[in-house]
Design a protein around this motif. Structure first.
Motif, PDB file in Angstrom:
ATOM      1  N   PRO A  74      14.639  20.258  -2.691  1.00  0.00           N
ATOM      2  CA  PRO A  74      14.551  19.414  -3.632  1.00  0.00           C
ATOM      3  C   PRO A  74      15.464  19.524  -4.731  1.00  0.00           C
ATOM      4  O   PRO A  74      15.843  20.283  -4.686  1.00  0.00           O
ATOM      5  N   GLY A  75      15.154  18.078  -5.549  1.00  0.00           N
ATOM      6  CA  GLY A  75      16.385  18.395  -7.085  1.00  0.00           C
ATOM      7  C   GLY A  75      17.916  18.575  -6.526  1.00  0.00           C
ATOM      8  O   GLY A  75      18.298  18.728  -7.531  1.00  0.00           O
ATOM      9  N   ALA A  76      18.451  19.397  -5.659  1.00  0.00           N
ATOM     10  CA  ALA A  76      19.977  19.659  -5.330  1.00  0.00           C
ATOM     11  C   ALA A  76      20.470  18.487  -5.277  1.00  0.00           C
ATOM     12  O   ALA A  76      20.458  17.348  -4.938  1.00  0.00           O
ATOM     13  N   ARG A  77      22.105  18.887  -5.499  1.00  0.00           N
ATOM     14  CA  ARG A  77      22.647  16.942  -5.901  1.00  0.00           C
ATOM     15  C   ARG A  77      23.380  17.383  -4.553  1.00  0.00           C
ATOM     16  O   ARG A  77      24.868  15.999  -4.313  1.00  0.00           O
ATOM     17  N   PHE A  92      16.399   6.314  -8.578  1.00  0.00           N
ATOM     18  CA  PHE A  92      15.565   7.675  -8.015  1.00  0.00           C
ATOM     19  C   PHE A  92      14.464   7.687  -8.594  1.00  0.00           C
ATOM     20  O   PHE A  92      14.699   8.325  -9.066  1.00  0.00           O
ATOM     21  N   ALA A  93      13.632   7.961  -8.066  1.00  0.00           N
ATOM     22  CA  ALA A  93      12.067   9.031  -9.248  1.00  0.00           C
ATOM     23  C   ALA A  93      12.144  10.367  -8.963  1.00  0.00           C
ATOM     24  O   ALA A  93      12.279  10.765  -9.661  1.00  0.00           O
ATOM     25  N   SER A  94      12.450  10.714  -6.885  1.00  0.00           N
ATOM     26  CA  SER A  94      13.053  12.206  -6.867  1.00  0.00           C
ATOM     27  C   SER A  94      14.075  12.364  -5.872  1.00  0.00           C
ATOM     28  O   SER A  94      14.484  10.953  -5.469  1.00  0.00           O
ATOM     29  N   PHE A  95      14.797  13.552  -5.581  1.00  0.00           N
ATOM     30  CA  PHE A  95      15.836  13.295  -4.580  1.00  0.00           C
ATOM     31  C   PHE A  95      15.599  15.516  -4.567  1.00  0.00           C
ATOM     32  O   PHE A  95      15.518  16.076  -4.108  1.00  0.00           O
ATOM     33  N   GLY A  96      16.667  14.994  -3.003  1.00  0.00           N
ATOM     34  CA  GLY A  96      16.822  16.375  -2.565  1.00  0.00           C
ATOM     35  C   GLY A  96      18.097  16.373  -1.355  1.00  0.00           C
ATOM     36  O   GLY A  96      18.226  15.533  -0.894  1.00  0.00           O
ATOM     37  N   VAL A  97      18.305  17.444  -1.036  1.00  0.00           N
ATOM     38  CA  VAL A  97      19.547  17.260   0.054  1.00  0.00           C
ATOM     39  C   VAL A  97      19.026  18.121   0.589  1.00  0.00           C
ATOM     40  O   VAL A  97      18.099  19.322   1.058  1.00  0.00           O
ATOM     41  N   ALA A 104      20.820  14.248   2.858  1.00  0.00           N
ATOM     42  CA  ALA A 104      19.837  13.337   1.687  1.00  0.00           C
ATOM     43  C   ALA A 104      18.816  13.057   1.574  1.00  0.00           C
ATOM     44  O   ALA A 104      19.128  11.670   2.243  1.00  0.00           O
ATOM     45  N   TRP A 105      17.143  12.928   1.116  1.00  0.00           N
ATOM     46  CA  TRP A 105      16.916  11.889   0.397  1.00  0.00           C
ATOM     47  C   TRP A 105      16.787  11.406  -0.811  1.00  0.00           C
ATOM     48  O   TRP A 105      16.749  12.074  -1.804  1.00  0.00           O
ATOM     49  N   LEU A 106      16.178  10.334  -0.449  1.00  0.00           N
ATOM     50  CA  LEU A 106      16.213   9.751  -2.348  1.00  0.00           C
ATOM     51  C   LEU A 106      14.873   8.526  -2.055  1.00  0.00           C
ATOM     52  O   LEU A 106      14.713   7.850  -1.083  1.00  0.00           O
ATOM     53  N   SER A 107      13.734   8.974  -3.368  1.00  0.00           N
ATOM     54  CA  SER A 107      12.561   8.622  -3.037  1.00  0.00           C
ATOM     55  C   SER A 107      12.612   7.291  -4.450  1.00  0.00           C
ATOM     56  O   SER A 107      12.764   7.426  -5.351  1.00  0.00           O
ATOM     57  N   PHE A 108      11.804   6.640  -3.859  1.00  0.00           N
ATOM     58  CA  PHE A 108      11.971   5.605  -5.055  1.00  0.00           C
ATOM     59  C   PHE A 108       9.863   4.973  -5.640  1.00  0.00           C
ATOM     60  O   PHE A 108       9.471   5.490  -4.266  1.00  0.00           O
ATOM     61  N   GLY A 147       0.235  -0.975  -0.090  1.00  0.00           N
ATOM     62  CA  GLY A 147       0.090  -0.238   0.044  1.00  0.00           C
ATOM     63  C   GLY A 147       0.852   1.423   0.074  1.00  0.00           C
ATOM     64  O   GLY A 147       0.205   2.365  -0.607  1.00  0.00           O
ATOM     65  N   ALA A 148       1.935   1.501   1.008  1.00  0.00           N
ATOM     66  CA  ALA A 148       3.020   2.471   0.108  1.00  0.00           C
ATOM     67  C   ALA A 148       2.910   2.704  -1.138  1.00  0.00           C
ATOM     68  O   ALA A 148       3.646   1.655  -2.112  1.00  0.00           O
ATOM     69  N   ALA A 149       3.277   3.826  -1.886  1.00  0.00           N
ATOM     70  CA  ALA A 149       3.238   4.733  -3.165  1.00  0.00           C
ATOM     71  C   ALA A 149       4.752   4.375  -3.127  1.00  0.00           C
ATOM     72  O   ALA A 149       5.145   4.769  -4.233  1.00  0.00           O
ATOM     73  N   THR A 150       5.048   5.372  -1.567  1.00  0.00           N
ATOM     74  CA  THR A 150       6.824   5.659  -2.132  1.00  0.00           C
ATOM     75  C   THR A 150       7.184   5.735  -1.477  1.00  0.00           C
ATOM     76  O   THR A 150       7.049   5.946   0.215  1.00  0.00           O
TER      77      THR A 150
END
Length: 799
Positions: free
Chosen positions: A228-231, A215-220, A244-248, A156-159
């Motif tokens: 968001p979107g920073a590397r 990753f589907a999206s990311f940020g620091v 950093a966060w990494l989203s799947f 049930g977890a989408a991300t």
């Protein structure tokens, strides 16, 4: 829980990797870690909670899973760097992780509650369920230089998000500076500089983490909050939040595997370690493939000792102790052989493995000998590593952490450590280099600008025969020998006697004579008139001042139970640290019978006989840090580790058996199942020797004391295909068992000891045990006892 099943061995025999319980020692300051590591691995993956050493049984939350841990150390700044935690929720303005506020990314706030199951901590494999964030299953495994984690989110977890925190580590492990960079759509890498280990030195750890899907999206995040979107992000100690966060996207699959590697050399070292150990043909190993390899490495290591008899709990305790003893020192050289030396330069270990993290004050007493016996190739590399430290840093270390000496603890532990390696053959071909380093250490003091302390008390010791007790003496770390002049003198004298054995064998006879004489320096801190009214005993070690006077506190009376002059102990506990001259010690105490009576008081011997199952916990020192004000045996710390053997050296071997039986009741299949800090496997090695039926006597002597084993049969696989079998029918009993006779390869063995060289040849050591001791039986004659290596001489000759 939705975890992969544990592997099963063919034939139905016990799987030694799954027999290990890594939760043993995680309570009551045992300070072990429950996570995954390879034997002597560079990288470990384990949970971090609120405890200073990492995670403690009962911690409310897991803040993340770090990359670097020590097992059982007592200092408060220990690893946990690069902490990773899978989560769910909204990352954004006003979300669960509010990107407008940096402290939303404080691991003390976002840590997850959890639930362990009993078999979630095995050799090379760890698992836990995070009960927050909808429920997330976490598994970890590790090879020597690379590790993997598998995160499985609930249906049930989408991300799913993975937080990589480089700005925070263990509770008291200071992160001085950190940087993190996202590379492409599957990798994160960076550097963390930390200040470590009882106020130690700064050192750097580089890391790389690769994921098995993009990753589907990311940020620091950093001091300004989340972007968001920073590397890339870099922060200092004064802006502690960095990561950093990494989203799947979990629509297609609920699991993500993160594979990581670290290096103390540079970023390319971390990358190379990951390529060498975690990839095949350029592709990441699957989690299950790495787990299979990791647990097979542990089966190979643990199978060097096989025990038969006893209960399953007994075998769990034994193999977990062996597991703990085989975790350190850590692999220090990268896959390409490079390592960072004590001169901060990069060196190459060509054809051998450099090791680091040397808890020498602890390990010289038991763990070192165990590795030399079971892991001779590893012991050779360990000895070579210490000599490289001397060559590159100018001095041998005292407590070597990463690429520097912390100078933690006191005495001269590196000398008995290296002399034992020489005795076991681990310095073959390097004796001259070892002697040069050890002689310099024994006769000199590092200069002021050297980070090393060495024998900081040598000036007074070489002049007067004792280390001056001086609490004002400047230290280069947390500890320095003159702050504990009484115990430092005893440690120096033991080390001198050990080194004398090596000197004689190398033909350095003048130096050997001087060292043997200095082995009697314990007499210079023995106050024969010091009486203790509480016990009625007279004669104890006591610290001395620069003018030679005995130290007296403001109260006007010195107590042998006081903290003055003795490191992590009292005169009661340190009075026994004279294994080089037990006959001389007995005379100082009034004779063998008087020494035996004092040992009886020390161990509460009558209470052990009356209640063998429980007396040890009631009568002996109980707390891991209850060092001072004590007059009883302390099973939680190293200075009294050898004392049970002293009964055998005064003709009462049955009492050694009674005490070791009581010691073994303290090692259990439970989170509090080790005694005190495990100290990088030292207390575990002490237990193992007791359980196998022989224990090291004085360091450097190569002498092994014989006593009843805990198991009916113990088989040790030794170098060159040799095998030592220890047999003792009926060894496992709730009551102590006593030695009636011993046979070696079918021939009677009357002496209470054997040279380790003989044990290393293999054979069959057979004990006949009895339910009752025989005060005139085996091992009670004077000729059954090993002679003193450094018998006391006139004090005038010991300067």
């Amino acid at each position: 829980m939705a975890f992969a099943p544990a592997p099963v061995r063919a034939g139905g025999s016990e799987d030694l990797a799954t027999l290990v319980n890594t939760f043993i020692g995680t309570r009551d300051e045992g300070n072990t870690f429950p996570g995954a590591s390879a034997p002597f691995g560079m990288i470990q993956v384990s949970p971090t909670g609120s405890h200073y050493a990492g995670w403690r049984d009962g911690d409310e939350r897991i803040r993340g899973f770090g990359r670097s841990y020590l097992s059982g150390a007592g200092c408060w700044e220990q690893g946990g760097q690069v902490s990773v935690l899978p989560v769910t929720g909204v990352i954004g303005p006003g979300g669960d992780f509010d990107t407008r506020n940096a402290d939303s990314f404080d691991h003390r706030k976002y840590g997850a509650r959890y639930r362990h199951d009993p078999d979630g901590g095995q050799a090379g494999y760890y698992r836990v369920r995070l009960t927050d964030y909808g429920g997330i299953d976490v598994e970890a495994t590790a090879l020597a230089r690379a590790a993997a984690e598998r995160y499985t989110w609930a249906p049930g977890a989408a991300t799913g998000h993975v937080l990589v925190d480089v700005g925070q580590a263990n509770e008291k492990h200071r992160v001085i500076g950190s940087e993190i960079r996202l590379v492409g759509d599957r990798a994160v890498e960076g550097k963390v500089t930390t200040l470590s280990f009882c106020g130690g030195h700064q050192y750097a750890t580089w890391f790389r983490i690769e994921f098995d899907r993009p990753f589907a999206s990311f940020g620091v995040w950093g001091q300004a909050g989340g972007t968001p979107g920073a590397r890339y992000s870099m922060e200092s100690e004064y802006e502690p939040f960095n990561g950093a966060w990494l989203s799947f996207d979990l629509a297609g699959a609920r699991s993500v595997t993160a594979t990581s590697a670290i290096s103390h050399v540079d970023l390319e070292g971390a990358r190379a370690n990951l390529r060498a150990e975690a990839k095949r043909d350029g592709r990441l190993l699957t989690f299950d493939a790495m787990r299979g390899a990791a647990q097979q490495a542990w089966r190979d290591a643990l199978s060097k000792v096989r025990v038969e008899g006893g209960s399953r709990d007994d075998r769990v305790v034994f193999y977990t102790a062996l597991y703990h003893a085989l975790l350190q020192p850590l692999t220090g050289s990268d896959a390409d052989g490079r390592y960072r030396g004590y001169d901060d330069a990069i060196h190459v270990a060509d054809g051998w493995t450099y090791h680091e993290f040397f808890s020498l004050w602890d390990t010289y007493r038991s763990q070192n000998q165990l590795l030399a016996l079971l892991e001779p190739r590893r012991a050779r590399d360990i000895g070579r590593s210490l000599l490289a430290i001397d060559a590159q840093g100018g001095w041998l270390p005292k407590w070597g952490y990463a690429d520097f000496d912390t100078n933690t603890m006191t005495g001269d532990p590196v000398t008995p450590f290296l002399v034992d390696l020489w005795r076991y053959g681990a310095l073959d071909g390097r004796e001259d280099a070892a002697w040069a380093a050890l002689r310099r250490n024994a006769w000199e003091v590092p200069p002021l600008l050297s980070r090393s302390e060495g024998r900081a008390g040598n000036a007074g010791y070489l002049r007067d025969g004792f280390v001056v007790f001086d609490r004002t003496f400047p230290a280069k770390g947390m500890d320095v020998d003159p702050h504990n002049g009484g115990s430092a003198t005893l440690e120096y004298a033991l080390a001198d006697c050990a080194l004398a054995q090596m000197a004689d064998a190398l033909g350095k006879h003048d130096d050997a004579a001087a060292l043997r004489a200095r082995g009697g320096n314990w007499r210079n801190v023995w106050d024969p008139a010091l009486a203790e009214p509480e016990s009625g005993f007279t004669g104890f070690p006591r610290p001395r001042l620069a003018d030679g006077a005995w130290f007296t506190p403001p109260t006007g009376a010195y107590s042998p139970r006081s903290h003055y002059g003795f490191h992590e102990g009292t005169a009661w506990q340190y009075q026994w640290l004279v294994p080089q001259d037990v006959p001389g010690l007995a005379r100082a105490m009034g004779g063998r019978d008087a020494m035996a009576r004092r040992l009886d008081a020390f161990f509460a011997y009558d209470e052990l006989l009356a209640d063998p199952a429980n007396a040890a916990r009631k009568a002996w020192v109980g707390g891991a840090y209850s060092y001072y004000g004590q007059y009883r045996y302390n099973p939680n710390n190293e200075p009294t580790m050898h004392v049970p053997t002293l009964y055998s050296l005064v003709g009462q071997p049955w009492k050694t058996a009674t005490v070791l039986h009581a010691v073994q009741t303290l090692f259990t299949n439970a989170p509090n199942g080790v005694t005190g800090n495990d100290d990088l496997g030292t207390m575990s090695a002490f237990y193992l020797f007791g359980a196998m039926g022989f224990s090291p006597l004085m360091p450097g002597s190569g002498r092994m004391l014989l006593h009843p084993p805990r198991f009916d049969r113990v088989t040790l696989e030794l170098e060159g295909g040799r095998r030592l079998v220890v047999k003792a029918d009926g060894a496992r009993s709730p009551q102590p068992r006593y030695v009636a006779s011993v046979a070696l390869d079918g021939k009677p063995q009357a002496a209470t000891w054997l040279p380790v060289e003989r044990l290393m040849q293999g054979g069959k050591l057979e004990y006949m045990l009895s339910e009752r001791p025989d005060p005139a039986g085996w091992g009670t004659r004077k000729e059954d006892i090993p002679p003193a290596l450094c018998a006391a001489v006139d004090p005038a000759q010991s300067r």
